[in-house]
Structures are given as structure tokens and as C-alpha cells.
Design an enzyme around this catalytic site. Structure first.
Site, PDB file in Angstrom:
ATOM      1  N   ASP A   1      -1.279  -0.240   6.147  1.00  0.00           N
ATOM      2  CA  ASP A   1      -1.545   0.401   7.440  1.00  0.00           C
ATOM      3  C   ASP A   1      -3.008   0.330   7.837  1.00  0.00           C
ATOM      4  O   ASP A   1      -3.355   0.693   8.957  1.00  0.00           O
ATOM      5  CB  ASP A   1      -1.141   1.881   7.374  1.00  0.00           C
TER       6      ASP A   1
ATOM      7  N   ASP B   1      -0.306   5.252   0.717  1.00  0.00           N
ATOM      8  CA  ASP B   1      -0.570   6.310   1.700  1.00  0.00           C
ATOM      9  C   ASP B   1      -0.781   5.712   3.089  1.00  0.00           C
ATOM     10  O   ASP B   1      -1.629   4.849   3.284  1.00  0.00           O
ATOM     11  CB  ASP B   1      -1.806   7.120   1.284  1.00  0.00           C
TER      12      ASP B   1
ATOM     13  N   LYS C   1      -9.240  -3.096  -3.029  1.00  0.00           N
ATOM     14  CA  LYS C   1      -9.116  -3.619  -1.663  1.00  0.00           C
ATOM     15  C   LYS C   1     -10.311  -3.174  -0.828  1.00  0.00           C
ATOM     16  O   LYS C   1     -10.736  -2.037  -0.979  1.00  0.00           O
ATOM     17  CB  LYS C   1      -7.818  -3.100  -1.025  1.00  0.00           C
TER      18      LYS C   1
ATOM     19  N   ASP D   1       0.850  -1.185   0.000  1.00  0.00           N
ATOM     20  CA  ASP D   1       0.000   0.000   0.000  1.00  0.00           C
ATOM     21  C   ASP D   1       0.895   1.247   0.000  1.00  0.00           C
ATOM     22  O   ASP D   1       2.078   1.173   0.336  1.00  0.00           O
ATOM     23  CB  ASP D   1      -0.884  -0.033   1.252  1.00  0.00           C
TER      24      ASP D   1
END
Length: 255
Positions: A207, A11, A182, A9
Site C-alpha cells: 500500500d 499493515d 524496504k 506487505d
């Protein structure tokens, strides 16, 4: 544990908006020096892979090429290409989605009839776009969404995400879309196909438990949750399914 591939991922994991994450940069540098493949897997449908790569290279000092990026727009185009008799696509979205669909040879239309409606974030959304998409779906067009992220964090706050627009269209047609990004499996399967790897060879790094980690869980892929973004340890502790691995910083992970 050694993995042949990393799906990563962006950001909150490698950077946060315009803010650089030194640990994220070091993580990619270590990966680049290893034998492992890595692919940035993002729900962003508005940017082209080249634009994502340019942002990493120029703004975060992480040299990246377009072929190291897989967006929800690319995954949407890949998915639509597997459907029979889909040629005309009514698109609600921006250049990332447009470029991905054109690359697959679809004819993009702005009004019904269409074989499919592909909807992502569109910051120039208007009522007529929703009208045409509604009519197309009511007349049998496939309804496909790049992602259903409710909000988009930026310096102004938590702005409406693609999921906000998808919800409006879903309300109008009273039908659920096929969701590509996702935490759904379509984007993960597309990433596996692109890399030529199998689910047991890969780890999904992110995250956000609800998107990144659930995507791995749903696809049977190991997960590495880093606590530098959305999810907190307290929230994740409440979940029935736990990440395979958890770290406070990507510096803590051995490749």
C-alpha cells in the site's frame, strides 16, 4: 498476469493495525488455494516470524505459519552472515532482531568492541546504547540498519520508527548505514533466495509507494499497489516510475 510468487506487505495491505481487512483475508485465501507461493515481507524487526504469524492467525483469521514470514530482522541476520569476519554483533533492537541474529550464530554484545552494529526499532533505547554503538562503529564495526521507517502508526498516533534511532546514530558517527529493509534490495534478494524464485516470477504487493513499490522497482520485481493504506492515487500519479499494477481493493485482483 500469473505470478509464481507474491511478496506481500502487511499493515495497510492485509490489515490496518488491529482492524481487519476482509478483502485482505479473501486475497490470502485465494492465494492459498492457488499454485502460487506467497511470503509476507515486512520491515517490522521487533516481532519474531512466529509472533507475526500468530497475529495473522488469531487476530485476523488468516492461518499463517512462521515460514511464511520474512522480516527485516531476518534479512539483516542473513546479510550479516554474508560478511567476512563478523562474529560479535552489538544489537540495538528487540526480540525479533535478537532471535534472528542468535539463529545465525552471532555472539550478541552490549558494548564495544564489535564486528558489526545492527540497529532496529528499540523501545527501550537509552543514551548508553547509542554511546556503545557509536564507539563500535568508530572502531571499524559495520553499521547495518534493519530499516529507516521514520514513523510507526498505532492507535496513539505516528510514533518514532526505527529510522528515528538510525538517524541519531548516523549523526553521531557521520556515516551512512547499510539499510536492509524496504525499499532497499537486500530484503527483496533475501526473500527471493528464501523462496527459490527469480525476480521475473514475483510481484510485490503493498500500500506504500515509498517502501513497498520502490522495493519492487529497485529489485526489478513487478509491483501491485493497493489503495487501502498510505499512498493515494494523487501522490502516485506524480511519480516518475509507476507501479506495474494498481487496484482499489485486493478483491479486484485476479490471481
Amino acid at each position: 498476469m500469473t505470478y509464481a510468487g507474491y511478496f506481500i506487505d502487511l499493515d495497510g495491505t492485509i490489515y490496518q493495525g488491529t482492524k481487519q481487512f476482509p478483502a485482505g483475508k479473501r486475497f490470502i485465501e485465494r492465494l492459498a488455494a492457488s499454485d502460487s507461493q506467497y511470503l509476507f515481507v515486512t520491515n517490522n524487526s521487533t516481532k519474531t516470524p512466529a509472533e507475526v504469524a500468530e497475529n495473522l492467525t488469531k487476530n485476523h483469521d488468516i492461518p499463517t505459519t512462521a515460514d511464511q514470514v520474512y522480516t527485516s530482522a531476518m534479512a539483516t541476520a542473513d546479510y550479516l552472515a554474508t560478511l567476512p569476519n563478523v562474529k560479535r554483533v552489538l544489537m540495538i533492537g528487540e526480540i525479533g532482531l535478537r532471535t534472528a541474529l542468535e539463529a545465525k550464530g552471532f555472539e550478541l554484545v552490549s558494548e564495544a568492541p564489535a564486528d558489526a552494529v545492527a540497529i532496529g526499532l528499540d523501545r527501550e533505547i537509552n543514551y548508553e546504547k547509542l554511546v556503545q554503538a557509536t564507539l563500535a562503529i568508530q572502531n571499524g564495526a559495520a553499521f547495518v540498519a534493519t530499516n529507516v521507517d521514520t514513523n510507526l502508526p498505532n492507535e496513539r498516533g505516528m510514533l518514532p520508527g526505527a529510522g528515528t534511532l538510525v538517524a541519531a546514530l548516523r549523526t553521531a558517527v557521520q556515516k551512512d548505514p547499510v539499510v536492509v529493509g524496504k525499499p532497499e534490495t537486500i530484503i527483496m534478494n533475501g526473500a527471493l533466495e528464501l523462496t527459490g524464485l527469480t525476480a521475473d516470477q514475483v510481484v510485490m504487493v503493498g500500500d506504500n509507494y515509498n517502501t513497498d513499490i520502490r522495493a519492487g522497482l529497485n529489485a526489478g520485481i513487478d509491483t501491485l499497489l493497493v489503495y487501502t493504506g498510505v499512498s493515494t492515487k494523487e501522490q502516485v500519479a506524480q511519480e516518475a516510475q509507476q507501479p506495474t499494477h494498481e487496484v482499489d481493493s485486493l478483491d479486484d485482483w485476479d490471481i
